[in-house]
Scaffold this motif. Structure first.
Motif, PDB file in Angstrom:
ATOM      1  N   LEU A   1      20.593   8.690 -17.745  1.00  0.00           N
ATOM      2  CA  LEU A   1      19.587   9.653 -18.392  1.00  0.00           C
ATOM      3  C   LEU A   1      18.924  10.257 -17.311  1.00  0.00           C
ATOM      4  N   SER A   2      18.373   9.703 -16.172  1.00  0.00           N
ATOM      5  CA  SER A   2      17.659  10.210 -15.230  1.00  0.00           C
ATOM      6  C   SER A   2      18.646  11.273 -14.261  1.00  0.00           C
ATOM      7  N   GLN A   3      19.847  10.602 -14.129  1.00  0.00           N
ATOM      8  CA  GLN A   3      20.770  11.500 -13.223  1.00  0.00           C
ATOM      9  C   GLN A   3      20.947  12.857 -13.886  1.00  0.00           C
ATOM     10  N   LEU A   4      21.210  12.812 -15.269  1.00  0.00           N
ATOM     11  CA  LEU A   4      21.221  14.018 -16.078  1.00  0.00           C
ATOM     12  C   LEU A   4      19.753  14.861 -16.375  1.00  0.00           C
ATOM     13  N   GLY A   5      18.827  14.216 -15.841  1.00  0.00           N
ATOM     14  CA  GLY A   5      17.562  15.478 -15.780  1.00  0.00           C
ATOM     15  C   GLY A   5      17.217  15.102 -17.314  1.00  0.00           C
ATOM     16  N   ILE A   6      17.364  14.096 -17.912  1.00  0.00           N
ATOM     17  CA  ILE A   6      16.645  13.879 -19.414  1.00  0.00           C
ATOM     18  C   ILE A   6      15.769  12.872 -19.805  1.00  0.00           C
ATOM     19  N   THR A   7      14.499  13.249 -20.193  1.00  0.00           N
ATOM     20  CA  THR A   7      13.471  12.595 -20.536  1.00  0.00           C
ATOM     21  C   THR A   7      13.613  12.382 -22.003  1.00  0.00           C
ATOM     22  N   LEU A   8      13.262  11.083 -22.464  1.00  0.00           N
ATOM     23  CA  LEU A   8      13.537  10.828 -23.776  1.00  0.00           C
ATOM     24  C   LEU A   8      12.293  11.269 -24.631  1.00  0.00           C
ATOM     25  N   PRO A   9      12.207  11.955 -25.680  1.00  0.00           N
ATOM     26  CA  PRO A   9      11.307  12.337 -26.434  1.00  0.00           C
ATOM     27  C   PRO A   9      10.597  11.239 -27.344  1.00  0.00           C
ATOM     28  N   PRO A  10       9.465  11.439 -27.852  1.00  0.00           N
ATOM     29  CA  PRO A  10       9.062  10.321 -28.854  1.00  0.00           C
ATOM     30  C   PRO A  10       9.905  10.622 -30.260  1.00  0.00           C
TER      31      PRO A  10
ATOM     32  N   ILE B   1      19.606  14.556 -27.826  1.00  0.00           N
ATOM     33  CA  ILE B   1      18.622  13.935 -27.059  1.00  0.00           C
ATOM     34  C   ILE B   1      17.490  13.341 -27.682  1.00  0.00           C
ATOM     35  N   ASP B   2      17.164  14.075 -28.818  1.00  0.00           N
ATOM     36  CA  ASP B   2      16.066  13.907 -29.806  1.00  0.00           C
ATOM     37  C   ASP B   2      16.505  12.496 -30.475  1.00  0.00           C
ATOM     38  N   LEU B   3      17.963  12.446 -30.876  1.00  0.00           N
ATOM     39  CA  LEU B   3      18.396  11.185 -31.517  1.00  0.00           C
ATOM     40  C   LEU B   3      18.355   9.869 -30.512  1.00  0.00           C
ATOM     41  N   LEU B   4      18.528  10.271 -29.154  1.00  0.00           N
ATOM     42  CA  LEU B   4      18.567   9.048 -28.168  1.00  0.00           C
ATOM     43  C   LEU B   4      17.220   8.876 -27.962  1.00  0.00           C
ATOM     44  N   GLY B   5      15.987   9.529 -28.274  1.00  0.00           N
ATOM     45  CA  GLY B   5      14.874   8.994 -28.274  1.00  0.00           C
ATOM     46  C   GLY B   5      14.518   8.045 -29.340  1.00  0.00           C
ATOM     47  N   THR B   6      14.709   8.559 -30.501  1.00  0.00           N
ATOM     48  CA  THR B   6      14.767   7.760 -31.713  1.00  0.00           C
ATOM     49  C   THR B   6      15.503   6.333 -31.634  1.00  0.00           C
ATOM     50  N   LEU B   7      16.659   6.450 -30.937  1.00  0.00           N
ATOM     51  CA  LEU B   7      17.389   5.007 -30.854  1.00  0.00           C
ATOM     52  C   LEU B   7      16.611   4.252 -30.080  1.00  0.00           C
TER      53      LEU B   7
ATOM     54  N   SER C   1      28.472  15.106 -29.008  1.00  0.00           N
ATOM     55  CA  SER C   1      29.332  14.020 -28.756  1.00  0.00           C
ATOM     56  C   SER C   1      29.639  13.956 -27.256  1.00  0.00           C
ATOM     57  N   GLU C   2      29.727  14.809 -26.466  1.00  0.00           N
ATOM     58  CA  GLU C   2      30.020  14.912 -25.226  1.00  0.00           C
ATOM     59  C   GLU C   2      28.807  14.382 -24.461  1.00  0.00           C
ATOM     60  N   LEU C   3      27.566  14.678 -24.769  1.00  0.00           N
ATOM     61  CA  LEU C   3      26.511  13.788 -24.057  1.00  0.00           C
ATOM     62  C   LEU C   3      26.303  12.447 -24.283  1.00  0.00           C
ATOM     63  N   ILE C   4      26.607  12.122 -25.755  1.00  0.00           N
ATOM     64  CA  ILE C   4      26.562  10.749 -25.936  1.00  0.00           C
ATOM     65  C   ILE C   4      27.584   9.946 -25.221  1.00  0.00           C
ATOM     66  N   GLY C   5      28.887  10.641 -24.824  1.00  0.00           N
ATOM     67  CA  GLY C   5      29.806   9.799 -24.291  1.00  0.00           C
ATOM     68  C   GLY C   5      29.537   9.914 -22.647  1.00  0.00           C
ATOM     69  N   GLN C   6      28.750  11.008 -22.205  1.00  0.00           N
ATOM     70  CA  GLN C   6      28.365  10.722 -20.856  1.00  0.00           C
ATOM     71  C   GLN C   6      27.178   9.773 -20.706  1.00  0.00           C
ATOM     72  N   VAL C   7      26.655   9.443 -21.666  1.00  0.00           N
ATOM     73  CA  VAL C   7      25.138   8.472 -21.452  1.00  0.00           C
ATOM     74  C   VAL C   7      25.757   7.109 -21.723  1.00  0.00           C
ATOM     75  N   PHE C   8      26.776   7.125 -22.437  1.00  0.00           N
ATOM     76  CA  PHE C   8      27.036   5.488 -22.856  1.00  0.00           C
ATOM     77  C   PHE C   8      28.474   5.274 -22.500  1.00  0.00           C
TER      78      PHE C   8
END
Length: 151
Positions: free
Chosen positions: A7-16, A70-76, A113-120
């Motif tokens: 996530l850090s490499q992708l520049g993503i900060t998880l939201p609340p 990204i919002d789903l990942l924050g909730t997860l 789907s592509e982002l989820i694949g990148q992350v996991f």
């Protein structure tokens, strides 16, 4: 590599976790499965309003679906306490606010789907449904829900 490193490499900060807009909870865990309620696309903190095939392009829809992911990942993260505890993403269901003639809901949903694949990685390969619908809550262009399995 940790999910958080990716996530850090992708520049993503998880939201609340977003406050539910109606009578539901953001997630429910039963056994090793976590079910995330539908999350709508947001842009600049407000619903990303519009309809695919009438003012919103497939590429814009993909960006909206990525934002939902990204919002789903924050909730997860909130549901699990640690995304590294996710064994796999089981299923993604996407509702795309579209005109009757728009037929690229599957391509719009690729944004998530592509982002989820990148992350996991391999654990992000999931079953999926993508539907065209007449409307999504608050006029949003995309709503997505997710099911994950924990280790």
């Amino acid at each position: 590599m940790s999910v958080y490193d990716t996530l850090s490499q992708l520049g993503i900060t998880l939201p609340p976790v977003a406050v539910p807009a109606a009578a539901y909870v953001p997630f429910v865990q039963t056994g090793k499965l976590v079910f995330l309620s539908g999350h709508i696309a947001k842009k600049d903190g407000k619903p990303w309003v519009g309809q695919l095939g009438a003012g919103i392009s497939t590429a814009e829809g993909q960006a909206a679906a990525r934002a939902v992911a990204i919002d789903l990942l924050g909730t997860l993260h909130a549901a699990t306490g640690d995304l590294n505890n996710v064994a796999r993403i089981v299923k993604v269901m996407s509702l795309v606010n579209s005109t009757p003639t728009f037929t690229e809901q599957h391509l719009v949903t690729n944004g998530a789907s592509e982002l989820i694949g990148q992350v996991f990685g391999a654990a992000g390969a999931h079953a999926r449904s993508a539907f065209g619908v007449a409307q999504v809550p608050l006029g949003a262009c995309v709503e997505i829900e997710l099911i994950a399995e924990l280790k």
